[in-house]
Design a protein around this motif. Structure first.
Motif, PDB file in Angstrom:
ATOM      1  N   GLY A 294       7.684   6.807   6.756  1.00  0.00           N
ATOM      2  CA  GLY A 294       7.739   7.751   6.878  1.00  0.00           C
ATOM      3  C   GLY A 294      10.040   7.976   5.387  1.00  0.00           C
TER       4      GLY A 294
ATOM      5  N   CYS B  39       0.948  -1.236   0.419  1.00  0.00           N
ATOM      6  CA  CYS B  39      -0.324   0.361   0.093  1.00  0.00           C
ATOM      7  C   CYS B  39       0.573   1.226  -0.373  1.00  0.00           C
ATOM      8  CB  CYS B  39      -0.809   0.058   1.429  1.00  0.00           C
ATOM      9  SG  CYS B  39      -1.783   1.507   2.308  1.00  0.00           S
ATOM     10  N   ASP B  40       0.356   2.088  -1.093  1.00  0.00           N
ATOM     11  CA  ASP B  40       1.395   3.305  -0.524  1.00  0.00           C
ATOM     12  C   ASP B  40       0.451   4.310   0.059  1.00  0.00           C
ATOM     13  OD1 ASP B  40       2.062   5.686  -0.943  1.00  0.00           O
ATOM     14  OD2 ASP B  40       1.881   5.538  -3.506  1.00  0.00           O
TER      15      ASP B  40
HETATM   16  N1  LIG Z   1      16.456   6.141  10.472  1.00  0.00           N
HETATM   17  C1  LIG Z   1      16.436   7.530  11.594  1.00  0.00           C
HETATM   18  O1  LIG Z   1      17.687   8.020  11.832  1.00  0.00           O
HETATM   19  C2  LIG Z   1      14.962   7.491  11.980  1.00  0.00           C
HETATM   20  C3  LIG Z   1      14.454   8.655  13.081  1.00  0.00           C
HETATM   21  C4  LIG Z   1      14.089   9.272  13.650  1.00  0.00           C
HETATM   22  C5  LIG Z   1      12.782   8.915  13.268  1.00  0.00           C
HETATM   23  N2  LIG Z   1      12.604   8.103  11.604  1.00  0.00           N
HETATM   24  C6  LIG Z   1      11.465   7.797  11.437  1.00  0.00           C
HETATM   25  O2  LIG Z   1      11.212   6.178  11.770  1.00  0.00           O
HETATM   26  C7  LIG Z   1      10.295   5.550  10.151  1.00  0.00           C
HETATM   27  C8  LIG Z   1      11.164   4.780  10.030  1.00  0.00           C
HETATM   28  O3  LIG Z   1      11.977   4.607   8.896  1.00  0.00           O
HETATM   29  P1  LIG Z   1      13.075   4.378   9.143  1.00  0.00           P
HETATM   30  O4  LIG Z   1      14.747   4.757   9.659  1.00  0.00           O
HETATM   31  O5  LIG Z   1      13.453   2.540   9.252  1.00  0.00           O
HETATM   32  O6  LIG Z   1      13.840   4.322   7.570  1.00  0.00           O
HETATM   33  P2  LIG Z   1      13.860   3.386   6.207  1.00  0.00           P
HETATM   34  O7  LIG Z   1      14.638   1.967   6.648  1.00  0.00           O
HETATM   35  O8  LIG Z   1      13.918   3.880   5.074  1.00  0.00           O
HETATM   36  O9  LIG Z   1      11.548   3.242   6.153  1.00  0.00           O
HETATM   37  C9  LIG Z   1      10.805   3.258   5.756  1.00  0.00           C
HETATM   38  C10 LIG Z   1       9.532   2.677   5.865  1.00  0.00           C
HETATM   39  O10 LIG Z   1       8.518   3.816   4.982  1.00  0.00           O
HETATM   40  C11 LIG Z   1       7.908   2.442   4.027  1.00  0.00           C
HETATM   41  N3  LIG Z   1       7.392   3.541   3.603  1.00  0.00           N
HETATM   42  C12 LIG Z   1       7.944   5.085   2.490  1.00  0.00           C
HETATM   43  N4  LIG Z   1       7.361   5.681   1.547  1.00  0.00           N
HETATM   44  C13 LIG Z   1       5.936   4.821   1.984  1.00  0.00           C
HETATM   45  C14 LIG Z   1       4.725   5.650   1.794  1.00  0.00           C
HETATM   46  N5  LIG Z   1       4.600   5.737   0.416  1.00  0.00           N
HETATM   47  N6  LIG Z   1       3.252   3.931   1.926  1.00  0.00           N
HETATM   48  C15 LIG Z   1       4.273   3.206   2.083  1.00  0.00           C
HETATM   49  N7  LIG Z   1       4.906   3.493   2.368  1.00  0.00           N
HETATM   50  C16 LIG Z   1       6.556   3.660   2.888  1.00  0.00           C
HETATM   51  C17 LIG Z   1       9.138   2.209   3.121  1.00  0.00           C
HETATM   52  O11 LIG Z   1       9.079   1.019   2.220  1.00  0.00           O
HETATM   53  P3  LIG Z   1       8.705   1.003   1.093  1.00  0.00           P
HETATM   54  O12 LIG Z   1       9.541   0.778  -0.058  1.00  0.00           O
HETATM   55  O13 LIG Z   1       8.849  -0.011   0.009  1.00  0.00           O
HETATM   56  O14 LIG Z   1       7.416   1.802   0.150  1.00  0.00           O
HETATM   57  C18 LIG Z   1       9.652   1.826   4.671  1.00  0.00           C
HETATM   58  O15 LIG Z   1       9.401   0.362   4.351  1.00  0.00           O
HETATM   59  C19 LIG Z   1      10.471   7.108   9.512  1.00  0.00           C
HETATM   60  O16 LIG Z   1       8.372   7.559   9.645  1.00  0.00           O
HETATM   61  C20 LIG Z   1      11.086   7.742  10.062  1.00  0.00           C
HETATM   62  O17 LIG Z   1      11.386   8.655   9.421  1.00  0.00           O
HETATM   63  C21 LIG Z   1      13.984   7.132  11.717  1.00  0.00           C
END
Ligand SMILES: NC(=O)c1ccc[n+]([C@@H]2O[C@H](COP(=O)([O-])OP(=O)(O)OC[C@H]3O[C@@H](n4cnc5c(N)ncnc54)[C@H](OP(=O)(O)O)[C@@H]3O)[C@@H](O)[C@H]2O)c1
Length: 270
Positions: A95, A65-66
């Motif tokens: 995100g 899903c998007d």
């Molecule tokens: N990494 C950090 O340092 C950090 C710090 C603070 C907060 N966060 C937050 O933590 C959350 C997870 O991030 P992460 O670090 O685990 O990054 P990540 O590994 O890039 O994971 C992001 C996830 O979001 C999905 N996604 C992105 N766009 C989407 C869309 N339009 N519809 C549905 N799914 C979508 C991606 O899957 P697909 O590409 O398959 O859609 C992926 O599963 C995010 O909200 C991020 O802002 C991260």
């Protein structure tokens, strides 16, 4: 205290990073999982890995899903409800990021970050709330960021999207206070995930060297937040220091942000 064992949990952004790690931790504790993200193959792989790791648990329902598409989210939630009979916990984790000077960031970039980080979560909340209201209970976990506590240099679009999510969460928390539905906001600090590989870079500003927490550590903190129904959970030393300094020494926070902006700037662009 929210119970994980037997709870029906929908988690967005489960194909990698924090979402994937949280899905594993939830499965380990007996949650009935629906995992979603855009990349169907990667998502299916995560679901299969969870199934192999916890053969005694119910296999996760994997639904691509998007989240920025309201129709897609409507179908996602309907599938979960048809399959599980309801949703007890929603984790808005999906995100994306844009990194670089705000003045070089295009309007499209600002909009695309808002579409996923803010409106994507809004879509999920609006679709899931009626199911939770029907059963008179539920928990919504919104994954914000330390960058939502204060605008961070070169993360203007991202900080704004996560601050918007925080404000919405606080409004909802007050409005739903007597409904049996709780809202938890989690503010992770820098975490080792694909986030930084996937984010759009604008200009030449550098990212700080770290430290970056393992995704598993963040996932375990999310589990604790669920179990304790904590309304707010700020992670990382930097995040805690920022929250503390903001209330007592806001001038220090402003000065620190200026120092960070200078240190990370692409000196050719200055
Ligand atoms: N990494 C950090 O340092 C950090 C710090 C603070 C907060 N966060 C937050 O933590 C959350 C997870 O991030 P992460 O670090 O685990 O990054 P990540 O590994 O890039 O994971 C992001 C996830 O979001 C999905 N996604 C992105 N766009 C989407 C869309 N339009 N519809 C549905 N799914 C979508 C991606 O899957 P697909 O590409 O398959 O859609 C992926 O599963 C995010 O909200 C991020 O802002 C991260």
């Amino acid at each position: 205290m929210a119970k994980i064992d037997g709870s029906r949990v929908l988690i967005t952004g489960a194909s990698s990073g924090i979402g994937r790690a949280t899905a594993f931790e939830l499965a380990k504790r007996g949650a009935i999982l629906a995992v979603t993200a855009r990349r169907s193959k990667t998502l299916r792989k995560v679901s299969d890995e969870i199934k192999d790791a916890f053969p005694e648990a119910q296999a996760p329902l994997s639904i691509p899903c998007d989240i920025s598409n309201r129709g897609d989210v409507g179908r996602l939630v309907k599938k979960c409800v048809d399959y599980f009979g309801g949703i007890d916990i929603l984790i808005n984790n999906a995100g994306i990021g844009v990194y670089g000077n705000a003045e070089m960031t295009t309007l499209e970039d600002f909009r695309s970050v808002m579409e996923v980080n803010f409106f994507g979560s809004v879509n999920c909340i609006l679709e899931v709330l009626p199911c939770m209201k029907e059963i008179g209970k539920g928990l919504i976990i919104n994954i914000a960021s330390v960058a939502a506590l204060h605008g961070v240099p070169y993360m203007g679009a991202y900080s704004a999207s996560k601050a918007a999510l925080v404000a919405l969460s606080q409004s909802l928390r007050a409005e739903l206070a007597k409904s049996g539905i709780s809202i938890t906001i989690v503010y992770p600090g820098y975490t080792q995930t694909d986030f930084f590989k996937n984010e759009k870079k604008v200009g030449g500003a550098r990212r700080p060297a770290g430290p970056y927490a393992p995704a598993r550590k963040v996932a375990r903190a999310i589990i604790k937040a669920i179990e304790s129904e904590r309304p707010d959970l700020v992670l990382s030393l930097g995040g805690k220091a920022l929250k503390f300094s903001q209330s007592l020494m806001p001038w220090l926070v402003e000065r620190t942000m200026q120092r960070i902006a200078y240190k990370l700037a692409d000196k050719k662009e200055a």
